[in-house]
Structure formats: C-alpha cells, structure tokens
Motif scaffolding. Structure first.
Motif, short mmCIF file in Angstrom:
data_model
loop_
_atom_site.label_atom_id
_atom_site.label_comp_id
_atom_site.label_asym_id
_atom_site.label_seq_id
_atom_site.Cartn_x
_atom_site.Cartn_y
_atom_site.Cartn_z
N GLN A 215 0.92 -1.21 0.15
CA GLN A 215 -0.18 -0.24 -0.06
C GLN A 215 0.82 1.30 -0.08
OE1 GLN A 215 -3.80 -0.68 2.32
NE2 GLN A 215 -3.39 1.60 3.11
N GLY A 216 0.51 2.19 -0.84
CA GLY A 216 1.44 3.45 -0.89
C GLY A 216 2.54 3.26 -1.89
N ASP B 265 -3.05 2.79 -3.89
CA ASP B 265 -3.31 3.76 -2.75
C ASP B 265 -3.98 2.93 -1.92
OD1 ASP B 265 -2.84 5.98 -4.44
OD2 ASP B 265 -4.85 5.59 -5.58
N ARG B 266 -4.58 1.81 -2.10
CA ARG B 266 -5.27 1.25 -1.00
C ARG B 266 -5.35 -0.34 -1.35
NH1 ARG B 266 -10.66 2.94 2.25
NH2 ARG B 266 -10.64 0.98 3.33
N GLN C 254 -7.46 -3.86 0.14
CA GLN C 254 -8.27 -4.26 1.23
C GLN C 254 -8.80 -5.57 1.05
OE1 GLN C 254 -10.76 -0.92 -0.32
NE2 GLN C 254 -11.96 -1.31 1.74
N SER D 202 -7.51 -3.86 -4.95
CA SER D 202 -6.52 -2.83 -5.01
C SER D 202 -7.20 -1.72 -5.76
CB SER D 202 -5.47 -3.18 -5.86
OG SER D 202 -5.05 -4.56 -5.37
N ASP D 203 -6.98 -0.41 -4.96
CA ASP D 203 -7.32 0.97 -5.45
C ASP D 203 -5.88 1.67 -6.28
OD1 ASP D 203 -9.52 0.04 -3.99
OD2 ASP D 203 -9.93 1.89 -3.27
N ARG E 134 -7.78 6.73 -11.94
CA ARG E 134 -7.98 5.94 -10.85
C ARG E 134 -8.84 4.65 -11.45
NH1 ARG E 134 -7.73 9.00 -5.56
NH2 ARG E 134 -6.32 10.39 -6.11
N ARG F 115 1.53 -5.54 6.79
CA ARG F 115 0.56 -5.02 6.04
C ARG F 115 0.32 -6.15 4.71
NH1 ARG F 115 4.40 -0.86 2.51
NH2 ARG F 115 5.55 -2.53 1.76
N SER G 97 -0.26 -6.34 -2.34
CA SER G 97 -1.17 -7.04 -3.55
C SER G 97 -0.48 -7.58 -4.78
CB SER G 97 -1.93 -5.72 -4.00
OG SER G 97 -2.94 -6.13 -5.18
#
Ligand code: HEM
Lengths: 286, 438
Positions: free
Chosen positions: B179-180, B204-205, B207, B221-222, B234, B356, B359
């Motif tokens: 992430q990031g 970005d994110r 979940q 995955s965003d 996006r 963490r 992905s």
C-alpha cells in the motif's frame, strides 16, 4: 428438508427405473407410461429441490451482506446458483439426465433405455446425498463471476447428454452378438447415440468457451493447461472424432458406439478423476 | 492433406499427447524430475521435452499438421460449398426433387389458401412462382448448412492464430505492490531484469475481507495510474474485474502479508520469560541458547483466528519443527494435533506483529485474444448451422385441369435429416389432405 426431498427423488428414480425395466421385460405399454410419469414427477420435485437450495444459498449470502438495489440483488441471485461445489454439481448432473432424456428422446425413452437413465440418475443422487459434504459454503473470490452459472450449467448439460449417448451405446453393444427382441433395436439406438452426442458436443463447446472467457477475466489467461481444462479438451477431441467419423466417413453402429463409450470414460475422468487425482485450478470442486 | 483419415488420426494423437501432459507434471525444474523419476528417466523426460509437452514438438507438431489439414480442407471444399449455397432454388430445381404425394381439389374449391396455410404451419412462408400452365410454392430451409463445417474450421484456425499471436507478441508478468508504493517496472521472468512500464502505477489502498471461517471473501486494489508524475486515471481492480491501462491489463491475482518491522515474541520456559525480537526470516537464538527460531511466513487471518506467524523451531541436531503462533489465541499452543501446537518446553507468544498486506497483480498484454473470441463466436455460429439447420427443400406444383379442378404434386428432400423429414412429411400431408377433397 432439501436433503429429505432429494431422498424422495432418489427413491422415485429407483422405482421409475424398475418400472421401465419391467416394461422392457414384459412389453407393457401401461407400465411404460407409468414409469415415464414417475420420472417426470421425480424430475419436477428435483427441480423444486434445486430451486430450494438456490433460495437457501441466496438467503444465507444476503444475510451476510444484504444487496443494495435491484442490480446487486440480481447479481447475488446469479452468483448463488447451486453449482459451486462438488455436492451441488452432482445434484445438477443427476438432474440433467432425466431432463435431457425426457425432452430430447421423448417417447423413445422406454424400456431398458429408460431404466438405464433412471438408475444412473438415482445412483448419482444417492452418492451425492450419502458420500459428499452437502454444506453451503460461502463463495471464494475467484468464483464470484456471472460466468459461474453458465459455465457450470453448460458443462454439466454436456456431460448429461454424453451420459445418454453412453447408455444408448451400451445397449447397442450389448446386442451385437445377437439381437435381443426385448431391447430397443439397433436401428433406433444409432440415431439416439448421434443425437445425444450432438447435444453434448454443443453444450461442451459452450462450456469450454465460457470457461475460457471466464479464465481470461479472472486470471488473464483463457487457457492455462490446467488438468481439468486439458481433459475437457481431450473429451472434446474424442467426440469431434466421433462426429467426423459419422458425418464424413459414414461410420455407424458398433464403431460409433465404442467411440461414445470412450468419450464418456473421458467425461468421467474429467469430472471425477481430475478432481481427485490431479491437482489444479478446479480442485475447489472437491 | 485433405484426408479425413489424417484428421481423425491427428485428433486422437493430440488427445493422447494431452493425456500424457496431464499425467506427467509439467513445467517443473530439472531437479524435480531427477528426484522423482531417477537420474536416467528424469534426464530422458527433460531431454525430449516431455516436461514442456504443450509448448514443444510433441503437441505443436501434430497441431500444426492439423492446422495445415484444416486449411487444405477449407481451400479444397469452401468454393464448392459457396457455389452450392449460391445456387438459387428455382422452379426447375424444384421439379427435379423426388415426388412425395399427389392431391386434387374439385373445381369449386380454390386450393391456394389451403396450401399456403399448410406450408406456413409446417414449414414457413412459401415463395410463389406463377407460370402460364402451373403455379409453384417453394420453401427452403437450412440453405446455409453446407457452410457450417467450414465456418467451424475457419474459427478453429482463428483460435490457433490468436494463440500464436499471444505467444509471440503478448507478454505476461506480475507485480507485487504494498500500500502506498508506486511501481515503474514489473517482473516478466524472475531470472531476468524487470521490465519497464512506460507509466507508473500506485497502490493507494488494498483491502481484504474475510468470511467468519477465515476464507477470503474479497480483495481489491485501488490503483492510480500516473504519467510523468501526473495522475491520469484511478481504478479499482478486483478478482474477476481487471483494469486496462496503456495497452496492458492488470488482474488481481493474489495477495500476501508481510511484516513492516521486527516481530516480537515473549518466550517462556516455565515461569522464566524473556522478550525476543525476530527479524523476518532470520535465525534467532532463544534465551538460554539451546534453541533457535526463524519466522517463515505470515498470514493476516489464519483459519479465521486472526494474524499468525509460521515459525521453524530447532533444538539440537534434529529436523526443525514447524508451527504457527497465533496473535489472538495463544492458548492454542498447548493443543496437540493443531497447527499451533508447540511441542517443546519453550512457549512462544506474540506480543507485537506489525504487518501489512501487499497486492499481487498479474500484468498482461495479449493481441491474440480478439482473434480467439472471434473464433469462439464463429464456432458457435458454425455449430448452429451444421447441426440445427439441416437443409430441406419443399415444393408444391399446382396445375389447373380442363374442368377447373386443381391437381397438386408435393415434392421435397432432406438428405441429412431423413427422420425429421419423414415426420414433417406425414404432418404436411395430413394438413393438405384436410384442405383437399381427396
Ligand atoms: C468442432 C466441431 C466440428 C464439426 C461440427 C465439424 C464438422 C465437419 C464436417 C461436417 C465435415 C465434412 C465436410 C463436408 O462433408 O463437406 C468436416 C470435415 C472435416 N473436418 Fe471438421 N468439424 C469440426 C471440428 C473439426 C476439428 C476440431 C477439426 C480438426 C482440427 C476438423 C477437421 C476436419 C477436416 C480435416 C475435415 C475434412 C474436410 C474435407 O475432407 O474436405 N474438424 N468437419
């Protein structure tokens, strides 16, 4: 409740099989009609049980996460079709047999052929009820696709039709040595084998194609030589051989019947053998 | 090359090779085969490319022959089929069909209405040709049936072409992103340098949602795509819901968990407890110096019991023991038979497990896919024509007699569907007889 209903259906198929057998032995048209009516009723209740399981599966999923809006509701209904594990696939497979036989063979479904179909459906259903875990499990992410329903349904309709061709082929081969007057004649069985094979081939082609499109959207590979895929291709090739032998070379009778038998052995291996013996993408089915 | 015997032979050979391919594990390294089948047999399998059977001559050889066979049949038979299809169904052609029945209508009855009705109910709208001495009603179905097999064969060739295009001009790789993080490259082949992207992807994110049983329910995955540092697009990438950008497609293929700092354990021997800090995948001495552990794997939710670390534990000269340590359920360590069981006198409990998810995306470009999909559609169209549109031709020739009565001759044929034809003929005759006097 549903398992009890399916128990009843199993019994109905068993009795229908016995009645068909009796009708074949004594050439009794009234027994024939009775057997066919019983098979129809069993099929109707079986359909009801499938829908019941669908509803149950849907309501479990919607309790977990209630759908917001009509679109999501439809999607959830499609996703929760009772075709997502080994038990459910067996129940659907056994449904396909009488359904296809009654619809595509109609009045030609009688005597020994009827007995074979009903018995096979009965055995599959009994195995599903007694030997397989029937609990409803939530779907893993890869299975959440609109392709699930159509992919599994077309594959199993194909398997069901091939099973019918197999049944007709067995009866055909059984009387090669000498004609048995009590069996449906070879002249009748030959087109039945061909007809069922055509139906199965079209459904299997649809099943392979929908599976490929699904795999492309899930993993980015429409074909990955997973054992189940490969075996379905093998099955497809065998039946393509049968169709060419018949359409182009005009083969009939015994040789076509043997090809139908081999084709069905490949179907069985695709369905059971691969799941139990060869690991791969499809192993969640077990 | 156009022989059907060759076709059948090749189909069966391909089936056989494919069977071998499913029985023999494919695509493993050489050592695997040497260990499993012995040195000489393993080396044999490797040398003769039986371990990459679908990508070597064993499969591609017969497949190429089959493609040549299909192409030859196509070139050989398609012109004929096309000319057969383009030959119109005329009055002369109709008159040459075999006769199937005769009817007559008395002078006061006009047969036209009855004939049209009967044809429409059984066969479809007839065409009517009027000549000075006679009238002909014509119905033709399945005219395009002869094209069916060729469409199927053409479609199979398209699918093969698509496969070749994908093999030589496509690419696949994978991309693991925390992430990031932002990626400018992806892994095409683990043994080679990474392949550059001509844009950047940022996660970005990420979940993951789990069912109560611990089975993943959904992960997503965003993503943000950037060009020269500028945000361009996006998108959300989910399983079964890929994202395309810049000529590549990204598939959510899996995910993993990875620690973000050292893992802290409390290690007790009876009442004697000490904190132990274990860096990821490094050997650590336990207090007292008699045993060592290595933190091997991390799961964000193991069997629905929350985060857990897999540990290899070694004491003395024997094999290491492998068990999981659960963060939320330390009591499981005393349960024999569970994957959490700690057999020795040391008791490990987790005090800190910073982690963490990352992905894993599959990256792909395949210019052949549309050829393959086009082939799929054509296969279905061809199957429909070949199996459900058997050709049938029907004609009814009406002649008016001197006395005003009408005589009709029914003609027709269906060389590929005799049975269905027979049934239709019976029904059609019934209907015509009902309209006719005799
Ligand atoms: C998949 C369903 C298929 C169907 C329904 C089908 C149908 C047919 C039919 C009806 C013919 C006879 C053509 C005629 O008499 O005019 C034929 C011939 C032939 N088929 Fe297929 N076919 C199929 C698949 C294949 C496959 C998979 C192959 C091989 C890859 C193949 C190769 C051939 C060849 C080589 C011929 C001989 C053509 C000739 O002699 O002109 N077919 N096929």
């Amino acid at each position: 409740m549903i398992s009890l209903t399916l128990g009843g259906v199993t019994l109905a198929y068993l009795i229908a099989g016995l009645l068909f057998l009796g009708a074949g032995l004594w050439a009794a048209p009234r027994l024939q009609r009775l057997a066919r009516a019983l098979l129809w009723s069993g099929l109707a209740v079986h359909t009801g049980a499938l829908l019941g399981r669908w509803l149950q599966s849907y309501s479990l999923a919607s309790q977990h996460q209630p759908p917001a809006g009509f679109g999501e509701l439809v999607r959830l209904v499609v996703l929760q079709a009772p075709l997502s594990n080994f038990y459910e696939s067996l129940v659907f497979f056994s449904w396909c047999l009488p359904a296809l036989a009654l619809i595509s063979f109609r009045r030609r479904l009688e005597g020994y052929l009827g007995a074979l179909v009903a018995t096979l459906a009965c055995l599959l259903l009994a195995y599903a009820s007694l030997g397989v875990d029937s609990s409803i499990k939530p779907l893993m992410p890869a299975l959440k696709s609109n392709w699930l329903l159509i992919h599994v349904a077309t594959c199993f309709l194909g398997y069901g039709a091939f099973a019918l061709a197999f049944g007709a082929a067995l009866l055909h081969l059984w009387q090669t040595r000498r004609t048995r007057p009590e069996l449906p004649g070879r002249a009748l069985l030959d087109p039945l084998i061909y007809q069922a094979t055509v139906i199965g081939f079209v459904f299997l082609t649809l099943g392979i194609i929908t599976g490929a499109v699904w795999a492309e959207s899930a993993w980015g590979r429409y074909w990955s030589w997973d054992p189940k895929e490969t075996w379905s291709l093998i099955t497809w090739l065998i039946y393509a051989t049968l169709l060419h032998a018949r359409l182009v070379k005009g083969w009939q009778g015994r040789r076509i019947a043997w090809l139908a038998v081999f084709g069905f052995l490949a179907v069985l291996f695709t369905y059971f053998g691969v799941s139990f013996l060869l690991p791969g993408l499809h192993s969640y089915l077990t | 090359m156009t022989s059907i015997r060759l076709t059948v032979f090749l189909l069966l050979v391909l089936a056989l090779v494919a069977i071998i391919g499913t029985l023999l594990p494919q695509g493993e390294p050489l050592d695997f085969y040497l260990a499993r089948y012995g040195n000489s047999a393993g080396a044999f399998l490797w040398r003769f490319r039986l371990t990459q059977i679908y990508y070597g001559p064993w499969f591609l050889g017969p497949l190429s022959l089959l493609a040549a066979n299909l192409l030859a049949c196509l070139v050989h038979g398609l012109p004929q089929a096309l000319s057969r299809v383009s030959r119109p169904f005329t009055g002369e052609v109709a008159a040459a069909l075999p006769e199937r029945g005769r009817f007559s209508w008395p002078a006061e009855v006009d047969p036209h209405g009855a004939v049209v009705t009967a044809f429409r109910q059984e066969l479809g709208r007839p065409r009517r040709l009027v000549f000075p001495d006679q009238e002909i009603y014509l119905v033709e179905c399945g005219r395009f049936r002869p094209l069916g097999p060729y469409i199927i064969h053409l479609a199979l060739l398209l699918i093969l072409v698509g496969g070749v295009l994908g093999k030589f001009w496509g690419l696949t790789g994978s991309l693991a992103l925390g992430q990031g993080e932002t990626a400018q490259t992806f892994v095409k082949d683990p043994r080679r340098p990474e392949q550059a992207l001509n844009f950047q992807v940022r996660l970005d994110r990420f979940q993951v949602r789990f069912y109560p049983s611990g089975v993943p329910e959904e992960y997503r995955s965003d993503l943000t795509f950037l060009q020269d540092g500028r945000e361009v697009r996006r998108a959300i990438c989910r399983v079964n819901d890929p994202v395309s950008f810049g000529g590549l497609t990204f598939y959510q293929s899996s995910y993993g968990a990875q620690p973000t700092g050292p893992i802290r354990f409390k290690v007790c021997r009876g009442e004697d407890c000490h904190p132990v800090e274990a860096p990821w995948r490094r050997r650590v001495e336990l207090p007292g110096g008699q045993a060592q552990i290595i933190a091997l794997r991390l799961e964000g939710d193991l069997q629905g019991l929350g985060p857990a670390v897999q540990v290899a534990y070694k004491r003395g000269p024997g094999h290491p023991q492998i068990f999981w340590v659960s963060q939320n359920h330390p009591e499981l360590a005393g349960k024999p038979g569970s994957p959490f069981w700690q057999p020795d006198e040391y008791r490990l409990t987790l005090t800190d497990l910073p982690f963490r998810y990352y992905s894993v995306l599959q990256v792909k470009k395949d210019p052949g896919v549309w050829w393959v999909y086009g082939g799929f559609i054509l296969v279905l169209a061809g199957l429909f024509l070949a199996f459900f549109r058997s050709p049938q031709r029907w004609a009814l020739i009406l002649k008016k007699g001197e006395d005003g009565s009408w005589a009709g001759r029914l003609l027709g044929s269906a060389p590929r569907a005799r049975e269905a034809f027979g049934e239709r003929l019976t029904r059609l005759k019934e209907r015509l007889k009902k309209g006719a006097g005799s």
